[in-house]
Enzyme design. Structure first.
Site, PDB file in Angstrom:
ATOM      1  N   HIS A  26       0.815  -1.205   0.000  1.00  0.00           N
ATOM      2  CA  HIS A  26       0.000   0.000   0.000  1.00  0.00           C
ATOM      3  C   HIS A  26       0.857   1.268   0.000  1.00  0.00           C
ATOM      4  CE1 HIS A  26      -3.510   2.450  -0.052  1.00  0.00           C
ATOM      5  NE2 HIS A  26      -2.885   3.205   0.834  1.00  0.00           N
ATOM      6  N   TYR A  73       1.291   4.738  -2.601  1.00  0.00           N
ATOM      7  CA  TYR A  73       1.418   6.137  -2.172  1.00  0.00           C
ATOM      8  C   TYR A  73       2.765   6.725  -2.544  1.00  0.00           C
ATOM      9  CZ  TYR A  73      -3.111   7.041  -0.559  1.00  0.00           C
ATOM     10  OH  TYR A  73      -4.435   7.300  -0.576  1.00  0.00           O
ATOM     11  N   HIS A  77      -9.555  -0.305 -11.154  1.00  0.00           N
ATOM     12  CA  HIS A  77      -9.234   0.679 -10.096  1.00  0.00           C
ATOM     13  C   HIS A  77      -7.794   1.170 -10.225  1.00  0.00           C
ATOM     14  CE1 HIS A  77      -8.362   2.383  -6.158  1.00  0.00           C
ATOM     15  NE2 HIS A  77      -7.485   1.424  -5.927  1.00  0.00           N
ATOM     16  N   PHE A  78      -6.862   0.245 -10.385  1.00  0.00           N
ATOM     17  CA  PHE A  78      -5.490   0.767 -10.355  1.00  0.00           C
ATOM     18  C   PHE A  78      -5.057   1.330 -11.697  1.00  0.00           C
ATOM     19  CE2 PHE A  78      -4.175  -3.853 -10.576  1.00  0.00           C
ATOM     20  CZ  PHE A  78      -3.429  -3.795 -11.738  1.00  0.00           C
ATOM     21  N   ARG A 125      -9.630 -11.310 -12.460  1.00  0.00           N
ATOM     22  CA  ARG A 125      -8.409 -10.650 -12.896  1.00  0.00           C
ATOM     23  C   ARG A 125      -7.302 -11.684 -12.957  1.00  0.00           C
ATOM     24  NH1 ARG A 125      -5.642  -7.623  -7.690  1.00  0.00           N
ATOM     25  NH2 ARG A 125      -4.123  -7.136  -9.285  1.00  0.00           N
ATOM     26  N   ARG A 126      -6.166 -11.293 -13.547  1.00  0.00           N
ATOM     27  CA  ARG A 126      -4.980 -12.147 -13.584  1.00  0.00           C
ATOM     28  C   ARG A 126      -5.274 -13.499 -14.210  1.00  0.00           C
ATOM     29  NH1 ARG A 126      -2.348 -10.927  -7.669  1.00  0.00           N
ATOM     30  NH2 ARG A 126      -1.135  -9.200  -8.444  1.00  0.00           N
TER      31      ARG A 126
HETATM   32 FE1  HAS Z   1      -5.979   1.316  -4.386  1.00  0.00          FE
HETATM   33  C1  HAS Z   1      -5.969  -2.122  -4.812  1.00  0.00           C
HETATM   34  C2  HAS Z   1      -7.992   0.991  -1.646  1.00  0.00           C
HETATM   35  C3  HAS Z   1      -5.825   4.730  -3.833  1.00  0.00           C
HETATM   36  C4  HAS Z   1      -3.326   1.517  -6.564  1.00  0.00           C
HETATM   37  N1  HAS Z   1      -4.876  -0.042  -5.488  1.00  0.00           N
HETATM   38  C5  HAS Z   1      -5.042  -1.402  -5.534  1.00  0.00           C
HETATM   39  C6  HAS Z   1      -4.070  -1.980  -6.433  1.00  0.00           C
HETATM   40  C7  HAS Z   1      -3.281  -0.949  -6.880  1.00  0.00           C
HETATM   41  C8  HAS Z   1      -3.815   0.261  -6.295  1.00  0.00           C
HETATM   42  C9  HAS Z   1      -2.097  -1.062  -7.815  1.00  0.00           C
HETATM   43  O1  HAS Z   1      -9.004  -1.254   0.173  1.00  0.00           O
HETATM   44  C10 HAS Z   1      -3.985  -3.442  -6.827  1.00  0.00           C
HETATM   45  C11 HAS Z   1      -3.043  -4.232  -6.025  1.00  0.00           C
HETATM   46  C12 HAS Z   1      -3.027  -5.676  -6.461  1.00  0.00           C
HETATM   47  O2  HAS Z   1      -2.372  -5.978  -7.464  1.00  0.00           O
HETATM   48  O3  HAS Z   1      -3.683  -6.497  -5.828  1.00  0.00           O
HETATM   49  N2  HAS Z   1      -6.800   2.613  -3.026  1.00  0.00           N
HETATM   50  C13 HAS Z   1      -7.591   2.278  -1.995  1.00  0.00           C
HETATM   51  C14 HAS Z   1      -7.999   3.485  -1.256  1.00  0.00           C
HETATM   52  C15 HAS Z   1      -7.383   4.540  -1.893  1.00  0.00           C
HETATM   53  C16 HAS Z   1      -6.620   3.978  -2.985  1.00  0.00           C
HETATM   54  C17 HAS Z   1      -8.887   3.555  -0.047  1.00  0.00           C
HETATM   55  N3  HAS Z   1      -4.817   2.818  -5.082  1.00  0.00           N
HETATM   56  C18 HAS Z   1      -4.915   4.156  -4.737  1.00  0.00           C
HETATM   57  C19 HAS Z   1      -3.925   4.910  -5.442  1.00  0.00           C
HETATM   58  C20 HAS Z   1      -3.205   4.002  -6.211  1.00  0.00           C
HETATM   59  C21 HAS Z   1      -3.787   2.700  -5.974  1.00  0.00           C
HETATM   60  C22 HAS Z   1      -3.726   6.393  -5.319  1.00  0.00           C
HETATM   61  C23 HAS Z   1      -2.063   4.200  -7.137  1.00  0.00           C
HETATM   62  C24 HAS Z   1      -1.447   5.296  -7.389  1.00  0.00           C
HETATM   63  N4  HAS Z   1      -6.854  -0.267  -3.453  1.00  0.00           N
HETATM   64  C25 HAS Z   1      -7.607  -0.168  -2.326  1.00  0.00           C
HETATM   65  C26 HAS Z   1      -7.973  -1.527  -1.888  1.00  0.00           C
HETATM   66  C27 HAS Z   1      -7.391  -2.420  -2.791  1.00  0.00           C
HETATM   67  C28 HAS Z   1      -6.686  -1.592  -3.755  1.00  0.00           C
HETATM   68  C29 HAS Z   1      -8.780  -1.928  -0.735  1.00  0.00           C
HETATM   69  C30 HAS Z   1      -7.460  -3.934  -2.754  1.00  0.00           C
HETATM   70  C31 HAS Z   1      -8.543  -4.455  -3.597  1.00  0.00           C
HETATM   71  C32 HAS Z   1      -8.534  -5.960  -3.611  1.00  0.00           C
HETATM   72  O4  HAS Z   1      -9.570  -6.556  -3.217  1.00  0.00           O
HETATM   73  O5  HAS Z   1      -7.541  -6.609  -3.978  1.00  0.00           O
HETATM   74  C33 HAS Z   1      -7.492   5.989  -1.427  1.00  0.00           C
HETATM   75  O6  HAS Z   1      -6.223   6.500  -1.221  1.00  0.00           O
HETATM   76  C34 HAS Z   1      -8.266   6.879  -2.350  1.00  0.00           C
HETATM   77  C35 HAS Z   1      -8.480   8.262  -1.768  1.00  0.00           C
HETATM   78  C36 HAS Z   1      -8.849   9.229  -2.874  1.00  0.00           C
HETATM   79  C37 HAS Z   1      -9.909  10.057  -2.879  1.00  0.00           C
HETATM   80  C38 HAS Z   1     -10.130  10.952  -4.069  1.00  0.00           C
HETATM   81  C39 HAS Z   1      -9.861  12.433  -3.792  1.00  0.00           C
HETATM   82  C40 HAS Z   1      -9.804  13.203  -5.086  1.00  0.00           C
HETATM   83  C41 HAS Z   1      -8.831  14.070  -5.460  1.00  0.00           C
HETATM   84  C42 HAS Z   1      -8.922  14.699  -6.816  1.00  0.00           C
HETATM   85  C43 HAS Z   1      -9.077  16.160  -6.733  1.00  0.00           C
HETATM   86  C44 HAS Z   1      -9.424  16.731  -8.075  1.00  0.00           C
HETATM   87  C45 HAS Z   1      -9.515  18.042  -8.329  1.00  0.00           C
HETATM   88  C46 HAS Z   1      -9.966  18.503  -9.657  1.00  0.00           C
HETATM   89  C47 HAS Z   1      -9.215  19.095  -7.317  1.00  0.00           C
HETATM   90  C48 HAS Z   1     -10.868  10.110  -1.729  1.00  0.00           C
HETATM   91  C49 HAS Z   1      -7.674  14.416  -4.575  1.00  0.00           C
HETATM   92  C50 HAS Z   1     -11.398  18.759  -9.513  1.00  0.00           C
HETATM   93  C51 HAS Z   1     -11.999  19.451 -10.677  1.00  0.00           C
HETATM   94  C52 HAS Z   1     -13.323  19.348 -10.926  1.00  0.00           C
HETATM   95  C53 HAS Z   1     -13.918  20.062 -12.033  1.00  0.00           C
HETATM   96  C54 HAS Z   1     -14.239  18.452 -10.128  1.00  0.00           C
HETATM   97 CU    CU Z   2      -3.887  -0.291  -0.714  1.00  0.00          CU
END
Ligand code: HAS
Ligand code: CU
Length: 551
Positions: free
Chosen positions: A222, A226, A373-374, A438-439
């Site tokens: 994880h 990040y 997702h990723f 997947r995979r």
């Molecule tokens: Fe994830 C699986 C939970 C973020 C990457 N994640 C993965 C895997 C990867 C990955 C590679 O809880 C697969 C691993 C594998 O091979 O098995 N992930 C999360 C959560 C977040 C999260 C809670 N993941 C990421 C990020 C990654 C990434 C970032 C890569 C860079 N993830 C999981 C979980 C799994 C998982 C489980 C396991 C699933 C499973 O069953 O195997 C959080 O950090 C997300 C928080 C983000 C937000 C969004 C805020 C929005 C922002 C944008 C602002 C935009 C603006 C523009 C200002 C709450 C900051 C706005 C303009 C307008 C006009 C609207």
């Molecule tokens: Cu994670």
């Protein structure tokens, strides 16, 4: 406050460019594998010359997920440190050592995969067993990255000695946080590789404790994601404001969000192991709660970026509730690419929250939803931001210009990338909810009924994958142009300044000992008891499972 900046010398540029050459070679090779995967999964195509699906899947994951990211991040972070706190000759030479150690490791690992000896995917879960050189190579990549970390720590330390009482430059502070997180996290995977996987793959130990290796992997896994995200945040907080002609919204808020990300990125690995037996549900629940804490600094980031956009627009005299939005520099690819990345993070983050929601994870786990997702998080949010950095950093280093025509190509690239990812990842999310695994190379897995339901989405993935591959070719072309052929000139290294009347940043934000102590405290809290439990109660070790299948 205006902070001093250092120029990047020729010798330093050469060092940095070496990292970026590897990045774009990796992009090409890894991307090609991705294209092949989507074609295979469409069920309409088989790989020629007896190439194995899991072999190319391993190349794809290792080369893009581990190699491209690490090289880009370390190259970019070295650039930020040189620019904000300076780099000595000795540090530069040591940085070369880090580069070569990483590169030796990358070559070793890649060769074993290409020889078909290590089709274990980028997570190298036991009991799948790879060639020993695969693990040794990975260990070298990590050791090389530690060398970079030590240099970064020393750079900031020496700067602070020279500038007593001054707060460190924001970007140097952020790099330091990212590297502290990386070192603490990679210790876990290093222990697993050195003490468990290498001896086992050499045949010195007959069996391996599967759950221990997986737990150590996700203790690292994880924070690994990040480690990819934080450099994108660095650009969002401290570079984009300059590109849009604004100032940093709040130096203190930026630092606080990085500190929180450091604390809450490591003690959360169980959210990748929610379906695994052998881990007490109470501890899974605790780590789920800690996972949700990460949403706080993320939303702080979103708020602060929005605020920068709006204040910059208002200051330029733009009226109306959303007038400032229209007037953002959409035609500047240095802005557009990372902005599309930020937009992708809205569905990406929402998907993450779904994944982390303990029981709901059962619906999506191991389906291609997770791959979707990723790809929106890593391959869109992070990579589009990295591309956005490339457009100014490469010409800055090579003494060339991002010409209007290259800028236009960059805009086309960003759009192609976003559309391709939207189609591919959207299809993955939907068909994942329908149960597609997947995979797996078997697109018909699950029986004919599913196969008919899924086929449209499998084809959509291949269409998206093909569009993305066109995007890769275009990006590699732009990189080559910026590195070797664009007209000579000067390209700015955009670093935003603070508001002149900003409140002083509180001193406690630089209390490194405190932040590291809290981080370690949280890790010990989240892992000690379940880990002892795993070691005491897990079944006897598993025998290896070697590739190719049936060997
Ligand atoms: Fe994830 C699986 C939970 C973020 C990457 N994640 C993965 C895997 C990867 C990955 C590679 O809880 C697969 C691993 C594998 O091979 O098995 N992930 C999360 C959560 C977040 C999260 C809670 N993941 C990421 C990020 C990654 C990434 C970032 C890569 C860079 N993830 C999981 C979980 C799994 C998982 C489980 C396991 C699933 C499973 O069953 O195997 C959080 O950090 C997300 C928080 C983000 C937000 C969004 C805020 C929005 C922002 C944008 C602002 C935009 C603006 C523009 C200002 C709450 C900051 C706005 C303009 C307008 C006009 C609207
Ligand atoms: Cu994670």
């Amino acid at each position: 406050m205006k902070s001093e900046q250092f120029a990047i010398s020729k010798k330093e540029s050469k060092l940095l460019m070496s990292f970026f050459y590897v990045v774009f070679i990796a992009l090409f090779v890894g991307g090609l594998m991705g294209l092949l995967q989507t074609l295979v999964r469409s069920g309409k195509f088989t790989l020629p010359w007896g190439i194995d699906y899991y072999q190319i899947l391993t190349v794809h994951g290792v080369i893009l997920g581990l190699v491209l990211t690490t090289y880009f991040i370390i190259g970019f972070q070295h650039a930020l440190m040189i620019k904000t706190v300076g780099m000595s000759d000795k540090q530069r030479k040591t940085a070369w050592l880090g580069f070569w150690v990483m590169t030796a490791g990358t070559v070793m690992t890649t060769i074993t995969i290409l020889l078909g000896q290590s089709s274990v995917l980028y997570t190298f879960y036991a009991p799948l067993r790879a060639h020993p050189v695969f693990y040794i190579g990975l260990a070298l990549v990590i050791i090389g990255s530690w060398i970079a970390a030590i240099i970064n720590f020393r750079q900031l330390y020496l700067w602070k000695k020279k500038n007593p009482g001054q707060k460190s430059p924001l970007l140097a502070y952020m790099v330091t946080i990212n590297m502290i997180m990386w070192v603490i996290a990679s210790l876990g995977v290093a222990v697993s590789v050195v003490f468990l996987l290498i001896p086992w793959s050499l045949g010195w130990t007959a069996t391996i404790n599967v759950l221990v290796t997986r737990t150590l992997f996700w203790y690292f896994g994880h924070p690994l994601v990040y480690f990819w995200l934080l450099p994108a945040y660095m650009a969002w907080y401290a570079i984009i404001p300059k590109i849009i002609g604004g100032k940093i919204f709040s130096d203190s808020l930026a630092r606080l969000s990085f500190v929180l990300l450091l604390m809450f990125s490591i003690p959360v690995g169980f959210h990748h192991q929610l379906t695994e037996p052998g881990i007490d549900p109470t501890w899974k629940f605790i780590q789920v709660v800690l996972t949700f804490m990460v949403v706080i600094p993320t939303l702080m980031t979103a708020f602060s970026i929005f605020a920068t956009f709006e204040t910059t627009g208002r200051r330029k005299g733009i009226k109306g509730l959303f007038g400032w939005f229209k007037h953002l520099p959409w035609k500047d690819v240095r802005f557009l690419a990372p902005m599309l990345g930020m937009l992708a993070f809205i569905p990406g983050g929402a998907g993450g929250i779904i994944n982390a929601s303990h029981q709901v994870n059962a619906v999506v786990h191991n389906t291609i939803w997770v791959t979707g997702h990723f790809h929106v998080t890593a391959a869109a949010t992070v990579i589009l931001t990295f591309f956005g950095i490339t457009y100014w950093l490469i010409p800055h280093l090579t003494g060339r210009k991002l010409t209007p025509s290259l800028n236009r190509l960059g805009i086309i690239q960003s759009i192609i990338w976003s559309v391709g990812m939207l189609i591919m990842s959207g299809a993955m999310h939907i068909v994942g909810l329908m149960g597609a695994p997947r995979r797996s190379a078997y697109s018909e897995y699950g029986g004919t009924e599913q196969a008919t339901d899924w086929i449209g989405y499998q084809i959509a993935q291949a269409v998206g994958g093909t569009i993305l591959f066109i995007g890769i070719l275009l990006m590699v072309y732009i990189f080559i142009k910026l590195a070797f052929f664009a007209p000579k000139g000067e390209e700015e290294f955009p670093i935003a300044e603070e508001e002149p009347d900003a409140d002083p940043t509180p001193k406690f934000l630089e209390n490194w000992k405190l932040w590291i102590a809290i981080t370690i405290g949280l890790i010990l809290f989240a892992y000690t008891i379940p880990f002892i439990d795993i070691i005491q109660n897990s079944p006897p070790g598993s025998a290896p499972f070697d590739w190719p299948l049936g060997k």
